[in-house]
Enzyme design. Structure first.
Site, PDB file in Angstrom:
ATOM      1  N   GLY A  33       6.927  17.375   2.250  1.00 53.41           N
ATOM      2  CA  GLY A  33       6.265  17.287   3.545  1.00 53.41           C
ATOM      3  C   GLY A  33       5.365  18.429   3.949  1.00 53.41           C
ATOM      4  O   GLY A  33       4.559  18.279   4.873  1.00 53.41           O
ATOM      5  N   GLU A  92      11.573  18.406  -2.489  1.00 55.14           N
ATOM      6  CA  GLU A  92      10.788  17.321  -3.102  1.00 55.14           C
ATOM      7  C   GLU A  92       9.311  17.461  -2.753  1.00 55.14           C
ATOM      8  O   GLU A  92       8.712  16.551  -2.165  1.00 55.14           O
ATOM      9  CB  GLU A  92      11.300  15.953  -2.601  1.00 55.14           C
ATOM     10  CG  GLU A  92      12.761  15.675  -2.878  1.00 55.14           C
ATOM     11  CD  GLU A  92      13.251  14.402  -2.182  1.00 55.14           C
ATOM     12  OE1 GLU A  92      12.526  13.836  -1.339  1.00 55.14           O
ATOM     13  OE2 GLU A  92      14.376  13.974  -2.485  1.00 55.14           O
ATOM     14  N   GLY A 143       5.382  17.260  -2.999  1.00 54.24           N
ATOM     15  CA  GLY A 143       4.415  16.488  -3.771  1.00 54.24           C
ATOM     16  C   GLY A 143       3.036  17.067  -3.533  1.00 54.24           C
ATOM     17  O   GLY A 143       2.467  17.795  -4.346  1.00 54.24           O
ATOM     18  N   ARG A 144       2.519  16.774  -2.336  1.00 53.58           N
ATOM     19  CA  ARG A 144       1.163  17.181  -1.971  1.00 53.58           C
ATOM     20  C   ARG A 144       0.914  18.679  -2.206  1.00 53.58           C
ATOM     21  O   ARG A 144      -0.122  19.074  -2.740  1.00 53.58           O
ATOM     22  CB  ARG A 144       0.951  16.867  -0.486  1.00 53.58           C
ATOM     23  CG  ARG A 144      -0.481  17.016  -0.016  1.00 53.58           C
ATOM     24  CD  ARG A 144      -0.541  16.930   1.508  1.00 53.58           C
ATOM     25  NE  ARG A 144       0.144  15.804   2.079  1.00 53.58           N
ATOM     26  CZ  ARG A 144      -0.425  14.615   2.348  1.00 53.58           C
ATOM     27  NH1 ARG A 144      -1.707  14.425   2.111  1.00 53.58           N
ATOM     28  NH2 ARG A 144       0.281  13.640   2.869  1.00 53.58           N
ATOM     29  N   TYR A 172      -5.823   6.855   6.350  1.00 51.19           N
ATOM     30  CA  TYR A 172      -5.231   7.861   7.255  1.00 51.19           C
ATOM     31  C   TYR A 172      -6.301   8.664   7.998  1.00 51.19           C
ATOM     32  O   TYR A 172      -5.994   9.740   8.526  1.00 51.19           O
ATOM     33  CB  TYR A 172      -4.360   8.856   6.486  1.00 51.19           C
ATOM     34  CG  TYR A 172      -3.467   8.248   5.431  1.00 51.19           C
ATOM     35  CD1 TYR A 172      -2.364   7.465   5.776  1.00 51.19           C
ATOM     36  CD2 TYR A 172      -3.722   8.469   4.074  1.00 51.19           C
ATOM     37  CE1 TYR A 172      -1.551   6.927   4.797  1.00 51.19           C
ATOM     38  CE2 TYR A 172      -2.908   7.934   3.095  1.00 51.19           C
ATOM     39  CZ  TYR A 172      -1.827   7.164   3.464  1.00 51.19           C
ATOM     40  OH  TYR A 172      -1.022   6.633   2.488  1.00 51.19           O
ATOM     41  N   CYS A 183     -17.609  -3.362  -0.447  1.00 50.64           N
ATOM     42  CA  CYS A 183     -18.171  -4.157   0.651  1.00 50.64           C
ATOM     43  C   CYS A 183     -17.333  -4.109   1.916  1.00 50.64           C
ATOM     44  O   CYS A 183     -16.845  -5.141   2.387  1.00 50.64           O
ATOM     45  CB  CYS A 183     -18.346  -5.588   0.171  1.00 50.64           C
ATOM     46  SG  CYS A 183     -19.282  -5.612  -1.354  1.00 50.64           S
ATOM     47  N   GLU A 184     -17.119  -2.920   2.440  1.00 54.07           N
ATOM     48  CA  GLU A 184     -16.417  -2.748   3.720  1.00 54.07           C
ATOM     49  C   GLU A 184     -16.963  -1.484   4.355  1.00 54.07           C
ATOM     50  O   GLU A 184     -17.185  -0.495   3.657  1.00 54.07           O
ATOM     51  CB  GLU A 184     -14.916  -2.488   3.503  1.00 54.07           C
ATOM     52  CG  GLU A 184     -14.171  -3.623   2.907  1.00 54.07           C
ATOM     53  CD  GLU A 184     -12.657  -3.447   3.041  1.00 54.07           C
ATOM     54  OE1 GLU A 184     -12.201  -2.653   3.894  1.00 54.07           O
ATOM     55  OE2 GLU A 184     -11.967  -4.107   2.274  1.00 54.07           O
ATOM     56  N   TYR A 239      -2.013  11.749  -3.988  1.00 57.86           N
ATOM     57  CA  TYR A 239      -2.233  10.453  -3.362  1.00 57.86           C
ATOM     58  C   TYR A 239      -3.683   9.996  -3.525  1.00 57.86           C
ATOM     59  O   TYR A 239      -4.222   9.315  -2.665  1.00 57.86           O
ATOM     60  CB  TYR A 239      -1.807  10.485  -1.883  1.00 57.86           C
ATOM     61  CG  TYR A 239      -0.398  11.015  -1.688  1.00 57.86           C
ATOM     62  CD1 TYR A 239       0.686  10.255  -2.116  1.00 57.86           C
ATOM     63  CD2 TYR A 239      -0.156  12.266  -1.124  1.00 57.86           C
ATOM     64  CE1 TYR A 239       1.985  10.732  -1.971  1.00 57.86           C
ATOM     65  CE2 TYR A 239       1.143  12.747  -0.976  1.00 57.86           C
ATOM     66  CZ  TYR A 239       2.202  11.978  -1.398  1.00 57.86           C
ATOM     67  OH  TYR A 239       3.478  12.452  -1.264  1.00 57.86           O
TER      68      TYR A 239
END
Ligand code: LLP
Length: 421
Positions: free
Chosen positions: A238, A274, A276-277, A317, A345-346, A374
């Site tokens: 986190g 844990e 990650g980022r 996000y 196409c968005e 991510y």
């Protein structure tokens, strides 16, 4: 700190010129700096108490090269699916360093975790506890578990990555933990070894973490007093990373480590983390080529060959990623505002909105920064755009660590059934 920077006007990853990698890999591609992985892991390791298990959150970037590089530095793995368990094992992470988290583990996944003999399964509900006990009894083995607690704390991060509030699907409500622990004791196939907590991701303020950890410590003492042998506490991941150059940086691992030591002082448990980022985000960039520059009615667009399917964080996000040219801009170049977009196409396919950028033209390479976490992990083949290759750099060496799929292979996964022929 990372290992991407200009040398003589060209962007490098460690000692490799991005232009040279692009010539070999083609664009777009993800590029990871081994030295940054190493640095982030060692900074985190020295910040937390000795003897802690650092179980890298494979979901952030599951490339086998990344997981194996971290494994060689003594990392374990936090996995959340059978696929991630297989990745961790294939990357050479010893089972005794693997933790299995997740709110919806299936029977098949629990069986695989027991067969592999992993360190701990973090149980998130009463029905999961019963199922795991049943499976372990069938296999005539015992499952070592922790109970993941929902501490009802607001992590003060983006709502979509907030996991520790009472209304979130994760963990067991604090008030229900003592009864669940008592039930675990009745179930002979279970060994309750600890508690686990994870309240969210990209957390930039230590106070919610401190709040959650304080609650966990109190709960651990309650369980110890009730005779449970609590020997481990998993504090999740986190910790946020800096995405915007020049903004107030999030707390560094040393401040986090000091807070953790203070909260758990005098409690005889092994801590598990844990992250990650924190380990991978700034160890990776997404390199893309400018397809075209376009003047709209009210805005200018830089259209890249990378898109939301390659990096979905801005669309999902509202995340910010810095965008820099691979050729360092001239000192007096006229910077101008533009939207950096992909070909999908968005309108959501906007990687950076209203960004001041140096002059860019067709064929130029750009790097989207802080994309190691991510990024590739959440990529898709939307618009039938093949997943992009991944490259790892180590000093003057680089290697393609995931191939770009061929169109034939993508199409071969589909089948036109007989009744349509
Ligand atoms: N442990 C558990 C149980 C988790 O659910 C997560 C992340 C982690 C550890 C690692 O958290 P980290 O240290 O990376 O913050 N896709 C989102 C982030 C989702 C995080 C999900 N869980 C994003 O791109 O911002």
């Amino acid at each position: 700190m990372n290992h991407f920077g200009y040398r003589a006007g060209r962007l490098y990853a460690e000692d490799c010129a991005i232009e040279d990698i692009a010539a070999r890999a083609g664009t777009p591609f993800y590029c990871y700096a081994h030295a940054t992985l190493e640095r982030h892991f060692s900074v985190f390791k020295s910040a937390v108490p000795e003897g802690s298990l650092i179980a890298y959150a494979v979901k952030a970037n599951g490339n086998l090269a990344v997981v194996s590089a971290l494994g060689r530095m003594s990392a374990g793995a936090d996995v959340v699916s059978l696929g991630e368990l297989k990745r961790a094992l294939a990357a050479g992470i010893p089972p005794q360093r693997i933790v299995f988290s997740g709110v919806g583990k299936t029977r098949v996944e629990l069986e695989a975790a027991l067969d592999a003999g992993i360190y701990e399964i973090n149980v998130e509900s009463a029905p999961e506890l019963e199922l795991l006990a049943e499976i372990a009894a069938e296999k005539k083995t015992r499952a070592t578990i922790a109970i993941r607690v929902n501490p009802d704390v607001d992590a003060l991060t983006h709502a979509k990555i907030s996991t520790g509030k009472g209304e979130n699907k994760f963990g067991v409500p604090m008030a229900d933990v003592p009864a669940l622990a008592a039930r675990a004791r009745e179930l002979k196939a279970l060994d309750l070894a600890g508690l686990a907590v994870h309240i969210g991701s990209q957390i930039t303020d230590l106070s919610p973490l401190e709040d959650a950890f304080t609650r966990i410590r109190i709960l651990a003492e309650t369980l110890l007093a009730a005779g449970h042998a609590i020997t481990r506490i998993d504090l999740g991941g986190g910790l946020g990373v800096p995405y915007v150059t020049g903004n107030q940086p999030p707390p560094d691992p040393a401040a986090y480590g000091a807070m953790v030591r203070r909260i758990f002082a005098g409690l005889d448990v092994q801590l598990i983390f844990e992250p990650g980022r924190l380990i991978v985000a700034n160890a990776g960039i997404l390199v893309a080529r400018v397809i075209r520059v376009k003047r709209g009615a009210t805005r200018n667009f830089v259209i890249l060959d990378a898109a939301m399917n390659d990096l979905i964080r801005p669309a999902l996000y509202d995340a910010h990623h810095d965008v820099v040219p691979v050729r360092e801009p001239e000192r007096n170049a006229p910077w101008a505002e533009a939207d950096v977009v992909g070909p999908v196409c968005e309108t959501g396919d906007t990687l950076a909105s209203g960004r001041r950028l140096p002059p860019l033209s067709e064929g130029d390479l750009v790097a989207i920064l802080s994309a190691g976490a991510y990024g590739a992990a959440q990529a898709s083949e939307y618009n039938t755009r093949p997943l992009v290759p991944e490259v790892m750099v180590k000093g003057t060496d680089f290697a393609i660590v995931r191939d770009r799929p061929r169109y034939e292979d993508i199409l071969a996964r589909d089948h036109i059934p007989a009744f349509l022929r």
